[in-house]
Design a protein around this motif. Structure first.
Motif, PDB file in Angstrom:
ATOM      1  N   PHE A   1       0.821  -1.209   0.000  1.00 12.37           N
ATOM      2  CA  PHE A   1       0.000   0.000   0.000  1.00 12.37           C
ATOM      3  C   PHE A   1       0.856   1.260   0.000  1.00 12.37           C
ATOM      4  CE2 PHE A   1      -3.240  -2.927   1.629  1.00 12.37           C
ATOM      5  CZ  PHE A   1      -4.328  -2.509   0.883  1.00 12.37           C
ATOM      6  N   PHE A   2       0.253   2.337  -0.506  1.00  8.01           N
ATOM      7  CA  PHE A   2       0.821   3.669  -0.353  1.00  8.01           C
ATOM      8  C   PHE A   2      -0.002   4.404   0.708  1.00  8.01           C
ATOM      9  CE2 PHE A   2       1.946   2.383  -4.637  1.00  8.01           C
ATOM     10  CZ  PHE A   2       3.311   2.612  -4.614  1.00  8.01           C
ATOM     11  N   PRO A   3       0.596   5.416   1.323  1.00 12.93           N
ATOM     12  CA  PRO A   3      -0.119   6.101   2.417  1.00 12.93           C
ATOM     13  C   PRO A   3      -1.466   6.673   1.982  1.00 12.93           C
ATOM     14  CG  PRO A   3       2.182   6.765   2.369  1.00 12.93           C
ATOM     15  CD  PRO A   3       1.963   5.939   1.135  1.00 12.93           C
TER      16      PRO A   3
ATOM     17  N   ARG B   1       3.331  -6.438 -14.937  1.00 15.91           N
ATOM     18  CA  ARG B   1       3.987  -6.700 -13.668  1.00 15.91           C
ATOM     19  C   ARG B   1       2.987  -6.577 -12.532  1.00 15.91           C
ATOM     20  NH1 ARG B   1       9.748  -3.792 -14.977  1.00 15.91           N
ATOM     21  NH2 ARG B   1      10.050  -5.257 -16.655  1.00 15.91           N
TER      22      ARG B   1
ATOM     23  N   TYR C   1       2.503  -7.242  -7.980  1.00 16.42           N
ATOM     24  CA  TYR C   1       3.300  -7.130  -6.754  1.00 16.42           C
ATOM     25  C   TYR C   1       2.576  -7.762  -5.566  1.00 16.42           C
ATOM     26  CZ  TYR C   1       5.588  -3.615  -9.623  1.00 16.42           C
ATOM     27  OH  TYR C   1       6.248  -2.970 -10.648  1.00 16.42           O
TER      28      TYR C   1
ATOM     29  N   MET D   1       7.899  -8.832  -6.771  1.00 18.71           N
ATOM     30  CA  MET D   1       7.432  -8.377  -8.085  1.00 18.71           C
ATOM     31  C   MET D   1       7.479  -9.575  -9.021  1.00 18.71           C
ATOM     32  SD  MET D   1       9.102  -5.482 -10.568  1.00 18.71           S
ATOM     33  CE  MET D   1      10.216  -6.525 -11.518  1.00 18.71           C
TER      34      MET D   1
ATOM     35  N   ALA E   1      10.922  -2.762  -8.980  1.00 21.41           N
ATOM     36  CA  ALA E   1      10.443  -1.399  -9.220  1.00 21.41           C
ATOM     37  C   ALA E   1      10.631  -0.513  -8.002  1.00 21.41           C
ATOM     38  CB  ALA E   1       8.973  -1.430  -9.623  1.00 21.41           C
ATOM     39  N   PHE E   2      11.050  -1.127  -6.877  1.00 22.60           N
ATOM     40  CA  PHE E   2      11.264  -0.304  -5.689  1.00 22.60           C
ATOM     41  C   PHE E   2      12.734  -0.348  -5.287  1.00 22.60           C
ATOM     42  CE2 PHE E   2       7.785  -3.482  -4.888  1.00 22.60           C
ATOM     43  CZ  PHE E   2       8.579  -4.605  -4.924  1.00 22.60           C
TER      44      PHE E   2
ATOM     45  N   LEU F   1       7.230   8.174  -4.365  1.00 27.96           N
ATOM     46  CA  LEU F   1       6.115   7.359  -3.876  1.00 27.96           C
ATOM     47  C   LEU F   1       6.686   6.306  -2.938  1.00 27.96           C
ATOM     48  CD1 LEU F   1       4.247   6.984  -7.246  1.00 27.96           C
ATOM     49  CD2 LEU F   1       3.238   7.912  -5.164  1.00 27.96           C
ATOM     50  N   LEU F   2       6.388   6.468  -1.644  1.00 28.28           N
ATOM     51  CA  LEU F   2       6.932   5.533  -0.652  1.00 28.28           C
ATOM     52  C   LEU F   2       5.880   4.507  -0.268  1.00 28.28           C
ATOM     53  CD1 LEU F   2       8.531   8.482   1.002  1.00 28.28           C
ATOM     54  CD2 LEU F   2       9.844   6.364   0.955  1.00 28.28           C
ATOM     55  N   LEU F   3       6.297   3.254  -0.197  1.00 30.58           N
ATOM     56  CA  LEU F   3       5.369   2.204   0.217  1.00 30.58           C
ATOM     57  C   LEU F   3       5.142   2.282   1.721  1.00 30.58           C
ATOM     58  CD1 LEU F   3       6.807  -0.755  -1.854  1.00 30.58           C
ATOM     59  CD2 LEU F   3       4.512   0.185  -2.090  1.00 30.58           C
ATOM     60  N   SER F   4       3.905   1.993   2.146  1.00 29.71           N
ATOM     61  CA  SER F   4       3.622   1.952   3.582  1.00 29.71           C
ATOM     62  C   SER F   4       4.198   0.701   4.212  1.00 29.71           C
ATOM     63  CB  SER F   4       2.116   1.958   3.825  1.00 29.71           C
ATOM     64  OG  SER F   4       1.525   3.068   3.218  1.00 29.71           O
TER      65      SER F   4
ATOM     66  N   MET G   1       9.305   3.821  -4.866  1.00 29.93           N
ATOM     67  CA  MET G   1       9.131   3.447  -6.261  1.00 29.93           C
ATOM     68  C   MET G   1      10.175   4.205  -7.084  1.00 29.93           C
ATOM     69  SD  MET G   1       6.719   1.280  -5.974  1.00 29.93           S
ATOM     70  CE  MET G   1       6.328   0.890  -7.679  1.00 29.93           C
TER      71      MET G   1
ATOM     72  N   GLY H   1      11.198  -0.661 -18.425  1.00 30.77           N
ATOM     73  CA  GLY H   1      10.296  -0.732 -17.278  1.00 30.77           C
ATOM     74  C   GLY H   1       9.735   0.643 -16.999  1.00 30.77           C
ATOM     75  N   ARG H   2       8.861   0.663 -16.015  1.00 34.59           N
ATOM     76  CA  ARG H   2       8.211   1.943 -15.737  1.00 34.59           C
ATOM     77  C   ARG H   2       8.926   2.682 -14.613  1.00 34.59           C
ATOM     78  NH1 ARG H   2       1.766   0.194 -15.988  1.00 34.59           N
ATOM     79  NH2 ARG H   2       1.954  -0.944 -17.937  1.00 34.59           N
TER      80      ARG H   2
ATOM     81  N   TYR I   1       7.889   5.726 -11.623  1.00 32.97           N
ATOM     82  CA  TYR I   1       6.656   6.075 -10.918  1.00 32.97           C
ATOM     83  C   TYR I   1       6.890   7.368 -10.146  1.00 32.97           C
ATOM     84  CZ  TYR I   1       6.587   1.048 -11.665  1.00 32.97           C
ATOM     85  OH  TYR I   1       6.689  -0.194 -12.219  1.00 32.97           O
TER      86      TYR I   1
ATOM     87  N   ARG J   1       4.818  10.986  -8.261  1.00 39.88           N
ATOM     88  CA  ARG J   1       3.632  11.799  -8.029  1.00 39.88           C
ATOM     89  C   ARG J   1       3.912  13.176  -8.584  1.00 39.88           C
ATOM     90  NH1 ARG J   1      -0.679  11.535  -5.521  1.00 39.88           N
ATOM     91  NH2 ARG J   1      -0.232   9.725  -4.238  1.00 39.88           N
TER      92      ARG J   1
ATOM     93  N   LEU K   1      -0.722  10.741 -10.144  1.00 39.59           N
ATOM     94  CA  LEU K   1       0.218   9.622 -10.196  1.00 39.59           C
ATOM     95  C   LEU K   1       0.645   9.441 -11.633  1.00 39.59           C
ATOM     96  CD1 LEU K   1      -1.551   7.011  -7.946  1.00 39.59           C
ATOM     97  CD2 LEU K   1       0.533   8.278  -7.470  1.00 39.59           C
TER      98      LEU K   1
ATOM     99  N   GLU L   1       2.968   7.007 -14.312  1.00 35.55           N
ATOM    100  CA  GLU L   1       3.803   5.833 -14.611  1.00 35.55           C
ATOM    101  C   GLU L   1       4.258   6.009 -16.038  1.00 35.55           C
ATOM    102  OE1 GLU L   1       1.957   1.981 -14.018  1.00 35.55           O
ATOM    103  OE2 GLU L   1       0.876   2.769 -12.294  1.00 35.55           O
TER     104      GLU L   1
END
Lengths: 351, 783
Positions: free
Chosen positions: A166-168, A204, A206, A217, B507-508, B525-528, B538, B567-568, B570, B572, B576, B578
C-alpha cells in the motif's frame, strides 16, 4: 662464309641467349624486360635484322622464314614462362595470405532477451494470433479496480490473501493483472462499443511476500473474452490451445474446481507434469500434475461493475503466472535467478 | 487445514482408499496438498495371550513364555520383561516383522532356548518414547488380531487447502458431508447428545444486544469440574490435526470445533462478575487478549462482557483474565453464531487471526451451534465430572440463513458450462442439503443454511460443475475476428539486437539511491509496508537498478557489462504518473582483448552509439545537448537527448561518487529514454536510387576546441546547399602538430546532382564555398 650463314649464326646465337634469359627470368617484370630486350623495337632481333639489307634478295625469304620461326619460338617460350611465373606468383600470394582458421572470428557482441521477456512475448503472441488484442493498465492501482470491482469487498477473506503493498494515500500496487479486465471493459463501453471483446494483458504485479519461492514483483498475463454464448467449453478450448502451443506438445490438462471471487465457476488448471510425464516426481510432489494457472467464468458482479449486461453476455478469464511457466518450460529451478540478473544466466537463457 | 482420515470415517463409513478419497476431494474443489502418515501400523504384530510362563533355565532375568497368537500352535518366546502374567494380552511381533525402530524379528536362540518372536513394549511399537515393561493390552483385545488395526494406529492426515468460500468445510463433518454426498455414502446424523442437567446449577445471566451480528448465543454453566489433561487419544488427535494441546477444557472445545466446525469458548465462571452481555464495545475500551496483546477497541467491535469488563472479542479471542486455567472448577461455555462481516472487520482491524475467526468470517453451520454445545458439555462432564446448568439462550440458530431460494434456468447453467446436466448431479446436490424443484427449464433451489457461498444462479452453475466434473466439459476454440492489432512492443528487442543483455529489476529501490539521480523527493512514492528499507520507494529512474545489476556481475569476474532494461518509473506529479522507460548501462571493458584488437574501456560514444542506433532503427534522429547540471552524471560527459523540441532522455558518465557507492571503480555510462515521449517510428518512404555518381571530398579543418561537431556540420550542410548530400565527421585529432586550444576535425562530404554528373570545377567551387563558410562561422581554417 656467306652473309646468310653469318646471319643465321647470329639468329641461332640470339635464340640461345633469349631462351636462357626467358628461363632465367625470376618474375613477370624480368620476363617483360627479356621480351623487350629481344623482341622489342630496339631489341636484339631488330639489331640482327638490320643485316638483312646486305643480303642477296634471293636469300631474303630464306632468312625471313628463319626469323619468323625464331619469333614464334620465343613468343611461345615467353608465354609459357609467363604462365609459369603467374602460377608461381599466385601460389606465393596464397601462401602469404594463409590464416589460422581456428582463431575466433570477429563477431559483434550478442545481446540477450531476458527469459521472462521471451516468455511474455511467446505467451502474448499465441493469443494475438487467435485474435486477442493487447491491453495494459497501471501498476499503481486503487482498491476499486484491484478489489471492489472484482467482487472482493473489504471484509472478504480473499483480500487478506493478496499481501498487498500500500501507499499512504490508499493506492496500492496491483496484486494481479485482473484490474485490466475492469479498465478494458470500461474503455470498451466508453468508446461506444459492446462485446464481443477478447483481451490479453501482460504486466507486472506485486505482493509483499519475499522468500525462496516468492518474489515481491512478478509477471502475469491476464486473458479474457466476453461475448454472447461464451462458456466453460471455450475456456477449456483456449487453455488447451495455449498450453499445447506454449509447451510445444500435447499435454493433458486438468481443471479443478476452486475459488476466486471474480469468477464463478472457478477452476485451477493443472498440466501433466512436464518433468515426469505424469509418472510422479519431486517437482510435482508425486501427483503427476503441476498447477499452472487460475481460471473461471467471469462473475456476474464483475460484469455488472462495468455495466455489461450479465444476462446477455458471459465471459471467461484466466491469469497466467509467467515466472512459473518459464521455469517449467526451461527447467529453471529457482525463481530468484530471474531477478538476480546474472549475465551468465541471462546469456545462456537469452535469445 | 489438516484432516485425519479417521475423523472423516467417523462421520460417514467411507470404504474407499486414501487415493480415491483424495481424487474425489480434488474433483469437488478441495485441494489436497499432501497426505501425511504420522503413524504407520506395524504389520505382523498380533494380539497374543500368555498361556504359560516359566523361568529361563540359563538366565535369571529371562522368562520363557507360551503365547497364543491365534495360530495353530502357541509360540515359544524368550522375554526379558517382568510385568506380565499368565492370561495377560500383549503385542507379539511375529517372525519376519520389522519394528518401527528397524529391528527385524528373526527366529533365534537366546541362551539355548528357542524364541519365535518378541513381546513388545509401547516404545518398541513406536507409541511412546520410553516404556517400562511390556504393553499390556485390555482383556477384550481379540487374540490374533493385528495390534495396529485394533488400536487404530494407522492414520493418514490430509493436508487440505480449503478455499475461503467454504467455511462449512473447515471441519470433519462439513468435509465428510461434501464427500459422502459425492460418493453416495450415508452421513451420520448430527444429534445433540442428552445432558443431565443439574437443577441446582443456575444458568448464566445473558443479555444480547447485537442485532443481526449475533442472532444466536448459547451459554451454559458447569460447576465442580476436576480439571485434568485431556486423554491421550484426544491429544494425539489434536496433534494429528495440527493443533497443540493446552488444557483439558480448551482441548475438548478445540476437538469439538475441528469435528463440527463450531468454534466455542470457555470462561472461568469465578472470574466473571454478573451476567454476560453481547454488545458493541465502547470506543477506547481496552482488553488484554489471551495471547497477551492489549487491544484498544472501537465501537465497531462486537464483544462479550460481564458487568465490569470485556471478556472476549466476539468470535475471535477471549481475555486473559477470564481464561480457564488448571485451577478452574466452574465454567461458562459459549457457543454462538456471529455475522461473518463483523468478525472479518474486527480481525483485520486488530490483525488477529485465530482458528475461531477463520471459521466465523467464512461462515459456520448454524445447526451446529446447539449440537456443539451439547457435545462439548457432554465430553467435559464425562472426562472431568461436574454439574451442568440449563442453557441460557438467545435467538434460534435454525432461523439463520434459512429458506434462501434461488431461481435458475437450467439452460442458462448448461450454456455457462458448455455441458448438459444429468440426474446424478441432482441426487448429489440433494445429499449435500440442497432442495431442488425442477419445472421444465426452471429450477428452484433452496440453499442449505451452511452454504454461505451460494446465492446466485451462477453459484449453482459452479455446484453443478464440480459435481459433473470439468473433465466432462468439451474443449471449443472460439472464433475471433482478427483485430487491427499492432505487433508486440519491440523496444527492448532492438536494444538487445545491438548487443545489450536485458535485465529486469525490482520497481522499488532505497530512497538514498533515488537521490543519486533525482534531486527533489517531493515526487517520491513511498510504500507503507515495504519488504525492506532497500525496497521502500518506487523508482524514478532505472539507473539504480542497473547499477545494482552491474555490481552483481562485475563482482563475479565480468570484465564489462552492457545492460538494457525496459520498465516503468513512478512519480507523483499533479497526479500519479507511470512512464515506460528504456535504459542502458555500459561499464568496464567495451571491447575485450582479442587476437585482432586490444581491450578498450567503454566511453561516452559507446553509450551514445547505443541510443542513436536504437533511434535510427525507428528512423528517428536525436540532438545531443551537453548538460553539465545532470544529477548524478559527470559534468562534461553528460547530455540531454532532444527530439524536435522535446527532451526525451539523458545520458552520460555516472558521477564517480555515485559509481563508488555501488562499489564500481570502472567507468560507468548510462542512458535513459522516455518511451512515452517518443514520436511514433517513421515509416520508410521510397526515393529513387541515384543515377549519377557522387563525388567524395575530405575537408580537414583546424578549429577552436569550443567548436561543436554538430554546429560545424550544420554550417557545412547549409553552405553546401542542394548538391551536398551528406557530411560526417571522419576524424578528430588534437595533440602533436596541432596548436594548443585547437582541434583538427575531418569532414567527409558527398556531392551529387540527381540529374547529371558533376564536373571537377563545380565540386571545387562548392568546396571553396564550404571552406569559406566554416572560416567565417566557426573560425576554422582548412588544414
Amino acid at each position: 662464309m656467306t652473309e646468310l650463314a653469318s646471319l643465321r649464326t647470329q639468329l641461332e646465337q640470339l635464340r640461345n641467349e633469349a631462351m636462357d634469359a626467358i628461363a632465367g627470368a625470376g618474375d613477370l617484370a624480368r620476363l617483360q624486360q627479356v621480351r623487350v630486350a629481344f623482341l622489342g623495337r630496339k631489341g636484339s632481333l631488330t639489331e640482327v635484322l638490320k643485316g638483312v639489307g646486305r643480303l642477296d634478295p634471293a636469300a631474303r625469304p630464306l632468312l625471313g622464314k628463319d626469323v619468323n620461326r625464331l619469333k614464334e619460338t620465343l613468343n611461345k617460350a615467353l608465354a609459357e614462362r609467363e604462365q609459369e611465373l603467374r602460377l608461381e606468383a599466385e601460389r606465393a600470394r596464397i601462401e602469404a595470405e594463409r590464416v589460422d582458421v581456428t582463431l575466433p572470428g570477429r563477431c559483434p557482441a550478442r545481446g540477450a532477451l531476458h527469459p521472462l521477456q521471451q516468455g511474455l512475448d511467446e505467451i502474448t503472441e499465441i493469443f494475438l494470433r487467435l485474435g486477442f488484442r493487447v491491453a495494459e493498465g497501471p501498476e499503481i492501482e486503487d482498491e476499486f479496480h484491484n478489489f471492489d470491482a472484482l467482487n472482493i469487498p473489504p471484509e472478504h477473506p480473499a483480500r487478506a490473501m493478496h499481501d498487498t503493498f500500500f501507499f499512504p494515500d490508499g493506492h496500492l500496487l496491483r496484486t494481479h493483472t485482473s484490474p485490466v479486465q475492469i479498465r478494458a471493459m470500461r474503455r470498451l463501453l466508453a468508446d461506444g462499443n459492446e462485446p464481443p471483446v477478447a483481451i490479453v494483458a501482460p504486466g507486472r504485479v506485486y505482493r509483499c511476500d519475499y522468500d525462496m519461492t516468492h518474489s515481491p514483483m512478478f509477471h502475469q498475463v491476464e486473458v479474457f473474452q466476453v461475448g454472447e454464448g461464451i462458456s466453460m467449453a471455450h475456456l477449456k478450448g483456449v487453455l488447451k490451445h495455449f498450453l499445447t502451443r506454449y509447451f510445444g506438445r500435447d499435454l493433458p490438462i486438468r481443471l479443478r474446481p476452486s475459488y476466486f471471487p471474480f469468477t464463478e465457476p472457478s477452476a485451477e488448471v493443472d498440466i501433466g507434469c512436464v518433468f515426469c510425464d505424469g509418472a510422479g516426481c519431486r517437482v510435482c510432489k508425486q501427483s503427476g500434475w503441476l498447477e499452472v494457472l487460475g481460471s473461471g467464468m467471469i462473475h456476474p458482479h464483475v460484469l455488472r461493475a462495468v455495466d455489461i449486461d450479465a444476462a446477455r453476455y458471459s465471459g471467461y478469464a484466466f491469469g497466467l503466472g509467467v515466472e512459473r511457466l518459464v521455469m517449467l518450460k526451461h527447467g529453471i529451478p529457482d525463481l530468484r535467478l530471474f531477478f538476480e540478473n546474472d549475465v551468465r544466466f541471462l546469456r545462456r537463457m537469452g535469445s | 487445514m489438516k484432516m485425519p482420515l479417521s475423523w472423516l470415517k467417523k462421520q460417514a463409513p467411507f470404504r474407499a482408499s486414501v487415493e480415491e478419497m483424495t481424487d474425489a476431494l480434488i474433483r469437488l474443489g478441495h485441494e489436497v496438498e499432501g497426505v501425511e502418515r504420522p503413524r504407520h501400523a506395524v504389520r505382523g504384530v498380533r494380539v497374543g495371550r500368555i498361556l504359560a510362563k516359566r523361568p529361563h533355565p540359563n538366565a535369571d532375568r529371562l522368562s520363557l513364555l507360551e503365547i497364543d497368537v491365534g495360530a495353530e500352535a502357541p509360540l515359544s518366546i524368550v522375554c526379558g520383561a517382568r510385568n506380565m502374567d499368565v492370561g495377560d494380552k500383549v503385542p507379539v511381533a511375529t517372525v519376519g516383522t520389522e519394528l518401527p525402530g528397524g529391528l527385524k524379528i528373526k527366529k533365534g536362540k537366546i541362551r539355548g532356548e528357542a524364541s519365535h518372536g518378541m513381546c513388545c513394549s509401547e516404545a518398541e511399537l513406536g507409541l511412546a518414547e520410553h516404556a517400562d515393561g511390556l504393553m499390556i493390552l485390555p482383556p477384550d483385545a481379540p487374540v490374533g488380531m493385528e495390534v495396529g488395526e485394533w488400536l487404530e494406529l494407522e492414520e493418514a492426515v490430509l493436508e487440505l487447502s480449503i478455499t475461503p468460500n467454504r467455511g462449512d468445510c473447515m471441519s470433519a463433518r462439513g468435509l465428510a458431508r461434501d464427500l459422502a454426498a459425492d460418493m453416495d455414502v450415508p452421513l451420520a446424523a448430527a444429534v445433540a447428545p442428552a445432558i443431565a442437567v443439574d437443577a441446582q446449577t443456575r444458568a448464566p445471566g445473558l443479555a444480547v444486544d447485537a442485532g443481526a451480528d449475533c442472532p444466536c448465543y448459547l451459554a451454559r454453566r458447569i460447576e465442580g469440574v476436576r480439571l485434568g489433561a485431556a486423554p491421550a487419544w484426544m491429544r494425539r488427535g489434536l496433534r494429528d490435526a495440527g493443533m497443540r494441546a493446552v488444557n483439558g477444557i480448551v482441548d475438548v472445545l478445540n476437538y469439538t470445533m475441528l469435528f463440527l466446525g463450531q468454534p466455542m469458548h470457555a470462561f472461568d465462571a469465578d472470574k466473571l462478575s454478573g451476567a454476560l452481555q453481547v454488545r458493541y464495545a465502547r470506543k477506547g475500551e481496552r482488553f488484554v487478549a489471551l495471547d497477551g496483546r492489549e487491544l484498544t477497541l472501537t465501537d465497531e467491535d462486537l464483544v462479550i462482557a460481564d458487568e465490569r469488563k470485556v471478556v472476549a472479542l466476539a468470535g475471535i479471542i477471549g481475555s486473559m483474565d477470564s481464561a480457564v486455567d488448571e485451577r478452574t472448577t466452574n465454567l461458562v461455555l459459549e457457543s454462538a453464531y456471529f455475522a461473518p462481516a463483523r468478525i472479518s472487520r474486527a480481525r483485520r482491524h486488530h490483525g488477529l487471526v485465530t482458528e475461531a475467526s477463520m471459521r466465523f468470517e467464512r461462515g459456520v453451520d448454524p445447526a451446529m451451534v446447539e449440537v456443539a454445545m451439547a457435545q462439548a458439555s457432554r465430553t467435559i462432564l464425562d472426562l472431568f465430572g461436574g454439574r451442568a446448568s440449563e442453557l441460557a439462550r438467545h435467538g434460534d440458530a435454525h432461523a439463520i440463513n434459512a429458506g434462501r431460494t434461488i431461481h435458475c434456468r437450467l439452460s442458462a447453467i448448461e450454456a455457462r458450462l458448455g455441458v448438459a446436466l444429468d440426474s446424478r448431479a441432482d441426487a448429489v446436490l440433494r445429499r449435500m442439503g440442497f432442495h431442488l424443484r425442477r419445472d421444465g427449464d426452471r429450477l428452484e433451489v433452496e440453499v442449505p443454511p451452511f452454504r454461505h457461498d451460494v446465492a446466485l444462479p451462477e453459484d449453482m452453475a459452479e455446484e453443478y460443475a464440480r459435481i459433473i466434473g470439468f473433465d466432462r466439459v468439451p474443449e471449443r476454440l472460439p472464433t475471433l475476428l482478427p483485430g487491427a492489432q499492432a505487433g508486440l512492443d519491440d523496444a527492448v528487442h532492438a536494444a538487445v539486437a545491438q548487443g545489450a543483455v536485458q535485465v529486469i529489476s525490482y520497481a522499488f529501490i532505497a530512497p538514498e539511491e533515488q537521490r543519486h539521480f533525482v534531486r527533489d523527493s517531493a515526487g517520491d512514492l513511498l510504500l507503507s509496508n515495504p519488504i525492506s528499507d532497500a525496497m521502500r520507494v518506487m523508482r524514478r529512474s532505472l539507473w539504480p537498478g542497473l547499477l545494482r545489476v552491474a555490481r552483481h556481475n562485475l563482482n563475479r569476474q565480468a570484465n564489462g557489462v552492457h545492460l538494457v532494461e525496459q520498465g516503468r518509473i513512478y512519480e507523483r506529479r499533479e497526479e500519479l504518473s507511470e512512464r515506460p522507460m528504456l535504459a542502458w548501462l555500459m561499464a568496464g571493458e567495451a571491447v575485450q582483448d582479442q587476437w585482432y584488437a586490444k581491450a578498450r574501456m567503454v566511453d561516452f560514444f559507446d553509450i551514445k552509439g547505443q541510443v542513436d542506433g536504437w533511434l535510427s532503427a525507428r528512423r528517428l534522429s536525436a540532438r545531443w545537448q551537453a548538460d553539465d547540471d545532470s544529477m548524478g552524471l559527470q559534468p562534461g560527459q553528460a547530455a540531454r537527448i532532444v527530439l524536435g523540441k522535446r527532451c526525451v532522455g539523458r545520458a552520460g558518465k555516472v558521477a564517480r561518487e555515485v559509481a563508488q557507492s555501488y562499489g564500481l571503480d570502472l567507468p560507468v555510462y548510462v542512458a535513459e529514454l522516455d518511451l512515452s515521449a517518443l514520436p511514433p517510428a517513421k515509416r520508410p518512404r521510397f526515393t529513387p536510387l541515384p543515377e549519377f555518381p557522387a563525388v567524395q571530398r575530405d575537408l580537414v579543418f583546424l578549429c577552436g576546441r569550443e567548436v561543436r561537431a554538430e554546429e560545424l556540420l550544420r554550417v557545412v550542410m547549409r553552405a553546401g546547399g542542394r548538391l551536398l548530400q551528406e557530411a560526417r565527421v571522419f576524424d578528430v585529432y588534437q595533440g602533436q602538430g596541432i596548436p594548443e586550444g585547437k582541434v583538427s576535425i575531418g569532414v567527409r562530404i558527398l556531392l551529387r546532382d540527381a540529374a547529371r554528373t558533376l564536373t571537377q570545377e563545380e565540386c571545387d567551387r562548392l568546396c571553396d564555398t564550404v571552406v569559406a563558410a566554416v572560416a567565417e562561422q566557426c573560425d576554422g581554417a582548412l588544414r
